[in-house]
Design a protein around this motif. Structure first.
Motif, PDB file in Angstrom:
ATOM      1  N   UNK A 116       0.854   0.292  -6.313  1.00  0.00           N
ATOM      2  CA  UNK A 116       2.162   0.946  -6.227  1.00  0.00           C
ATOM      3  C   UNK A 116       2.795   0.779  -4.845  1.00  0.00           C
ATOM      4  N   UNK A 117       1.997   1.004  -3.791  1.00  0.00           N
ATOM      5  CA  UNK A 117       2.529   0.963  -2.425  1.00  0.00           C
ATOM      6  C   UNK A 117       2.210  -0.342  -1.688  1.00  0.00           C
ATOM      7  N   UNK A 118       1.565  -1.263  -2.399  1.00  0.00           N
ATOM      8  CA  UNK A 118       1.196  -2.558  -1.816  1.00  0.00           C
ATOM      9  C   UNK A 118       0.302  -2.401  -0.583  1.00  0.00           C
ATOM     10  N   UNK A 119      -0.666  -1.503  -0.708  1.00  0.00           N
ATOM     11  CA  UNK A 119      -1.641  -1.321   0.356  1.00  0.00           C
ATOM     12  C   UNK A 119      -2.642  -2.464   0.332  1.00  0.00           C
ATOM     13  N   UNK A 120      -3.014  -2.928   1.500  1.00  0.00           N
ATOM     14  CA  UNK A 120      -4.011  -3.988   1.635  1.00  0.00           C
ATOM     15  C   UNK A 120      -5.246  -3.407   2.335  1.00  0.00           C
ATOM     16  N   UNK A 121      -6.432  -3.546   1.747  1.00  0.00           N
ATOM     17  CA  UNK A 121      -7.629  -3.114   2.465  1.00  0.00           C
ATOM     18  C   UNK A 121      -7.961  -4.126   3.564  1.00  0.00           C
ATOM     19  N   UNK A 122      -8.225  -3.634   4.752  1.00  0.00           N
ATOM     20  CA  UNK A 122      -8.553  -4.505   5.884  1.00  0.00           C
ATOM     21  C   UNK A 122      -9.886  -4.095   6.486  1.00  0.00           C
ATOM     22  N   UNK A 123     -10.671  -5.087   6.773  1.00  0.00           N
ATOM     23  CA  UNK A 123     -11.973  -4.876   7.390  1.00  0.00           C
ATOM     24  C   UNK A 123     -11.801  -4.933   8.907  1.00  0.00           C
ATOM     25  N   UNK A 124     -12.234  -3.886   9.589  1.00  0.00           N
ATOM     26  CA  UNK A 124     -12.120  -3.856  11.046  1.00  0.00           C
ATOM     27  C   UNK A 124     -13.320  -4.466  11.733  1.00  0.00           C
ATOM     28  N   UNK A 125     -14.491  -4.236  11.154  1.00  0.00           N
ATOM     29  CA  UNK A 125     -15.723  -4.743  11.742  1.00  0.00           C
ATOM     30  C   UNK A 125     -16.845  -4.589  10.725  1.00  0.00           C
ATOM     31  N   UNK A 126     -17.890  -5.377  10.913  1.00  0.00           N
ATOM     32  CA  UNK A 126     -19.041  -5.276  10.011  1.00  0.00           C
ATOM     33  C   UNK A 126     -20.313  -5.599  10.773  1.00  0.00           C
ATOM     34  N   UNK A 127     -21.390  -5.069  10.250  1.00  0.00           N
ATOM     35  CA  UNK A 127     -22.712  -5.426  10.752  1.00  0.00           C
ATOM     36  C   UNK A 127     -23.663  -5.425   9.561  1.00  0.00           C
ATOM     37  N   UNK A 128     -24.679  -6.254   9.641  1.00  0.00           N
ATOM     38  CA  UNK A 128     -25.647  -6.315   8.545  1.00  0.00           C
ATOM     39  C   UNK A 128     -27.021  -6.598   9.129  1.00  0.00           C
ATOM     40  N   UNK A 129     -28.027  -5.997   8.521  1.00  0.00           N
ATOM     41  CA  UNK A 129     -29.416  -6.201   8.930  1.00  0.00           C
ATOM     42  C   UNK A 129     -30.184  -6.674   7.706  1.00  0.00           C
ATOM     43  N   UNK A 130     -30.843  -7.837   7.836  1.00  0.00           N
ATOM     44  CA  UNK A 130     -31.608  -8.430   6.735  1.00  0.00           C
ATOM     45  C   UNK A 130     -33.078  -8.068   6.905  1.00  0.00           C
ATOM     46  N   UNK A 131     -33.721  -7.670   5.795  1.00  0.00           N
ATOM     47  CA  UNK A 131     -35.132  -7.305   5.832  1.00  0.00           C
ATOM     48  C   UNK A 131     -36.000  -8.288   5.052  1.00  0.00           C
ATOM     49  N   UNK A 132     -35.487  -8.754   3.925  1.00  0.00           N
ATOM     50  CA  UNK A 132     -36.215  -9.672   3.057  1.00  0.00           C
ATOM     51  C   UNK A 132     -35.224 -10.689   2.498  1.00  0.00           C
ATOM     52  N   UNK A 133     -35.736 -11.787   1.992  1.00  0.00           N
ATOM     53  CA  UNK A 133     -34.887 -12.821   1.400  1.00  0.00           C
ATOM     54  C   UNK A 133     -34.740 -12.608  -0.100  1.00  0.00           C
ATOM     55  N   UNK A 167     -13.312   0.177   7.492  1.00  0.00           N
ATOM     56  CA  UNK A 167     -12.135  -0.341   6.816  1.00  0.00           C
ATOM     57  C   UNK A 167     -10.962   0.626   6.963  1.00  0.00           C
ATOM     58  N   UNK A 168      -9.774   0.061   6.796  1.00  0.00           N
ATOM     59  CA  UNK A 168      -8.563   0.864   6.691  1.00  0.00           C
ATOM     60  C   UNK A 168      -7.664   0.173   5.689  1.00  0.00           C
ATOM     61  N   UNK A 169      -6.614   0.849   5.296  1.00  0.00           N
ATOM     62  CA  UNK A 169      -5.621   0.256   4.408  1.00  0.00           C
ATOM     63  C   UNK A 169      -4.319   0.171   5.180  1.00  0.00           C
ATOM     64  N   UNK A 170      -3.597  -0.909   4.964  1.00  0.00           N
ATOM     65  CA  UNK A 170      -2.314  -1.098   5.632  1.00  0.00           C
ATOM     66  C   UNK A 170      -1.247  -1.321   4.578  1.00  0.00           C
TER      67      UNK A 170
END
Length: 179
Positions: free
Chosen positions: A73-90, A131-134
């Protein structure tokens, strides 16, 4: 299966669902499988594919929380500000796994989302994003976003590691010289 097909599956399920989840603070699970195009040269899930799957989990969360209506309705776009990930197993070829996505907390600007890759009761990776929406008028206030998701409470206390990560991320943003 291509990442676009996975996203289409989430969209179709969302539109066929009659009502959003009653509690957007509960974890949401998307069942997936490691397909051959997800593999790297070591024949396990490529690190970039984890991040792409996390996108799908967040879109599933947004739809289940009822955010798709104001998004369109409002044409909001989800935006990723930053991310981090930690892998433990494959994760190996054709292995089934669940991507569990939950809102960990929020502040005035960001919503912090934790995502876990789980298979047969074992955690293979944990990722966190902010995340935020713009919209056309700029960033959508977190309070407005959460209202549409049916959340009118105060933020849960962020796990200490997420608060520490956010502080480090803010410091990094100040470190990068403005061009």
């Amino acid at each position: 299966m291509n990442i676009h097909l996975r996203m289409t599956k989430v969209f179709m399920a969302a539109f066929l669902r009659r009502t959003p989840s009653v509690n957007a603070l509960e974890p949401f699970t998307v069942n997936m499988r490691v397909w051959p195009m997800d593999l790297d040269f070591n024949l396990h899930k490529n690190n970039g594919r984890y991040l792409s799957c996390m996108d799908i989990g967040r879109m599933d969360l947004a739809f289940r929380a009822g955010l798709h209506r104001p998004m369109f309705k409002y044409k909001w776009m989800p935006l990723l500000g930053s991310s981090t990930i930690r892998y433990f197993k494959s994760l190996r070829p054709f292995q089934k796994f669940d991507l569990v996505t939950r809102i960990a907390g929020w502040d005035e600007k960001w919503v912090f989302i934790e995502q876990k890759f789980i298979s047969k009761g074992h955690v293979y990776a944990v990722g966190t994003v902010k995340v935020l929406f713009r919209g056309a008028d700029g960033n959508v206030p977190t309070k407005t976003l959460l209202h549409y998701a049916g959340i009118n409470d105060e933020s849960p206390v962020l796990p200490q590691w997420i608060a520490d990560w956010h502080s480090a991320d803010q410091a990094l943003g100040k470190y990068i010289p403005k061009q």
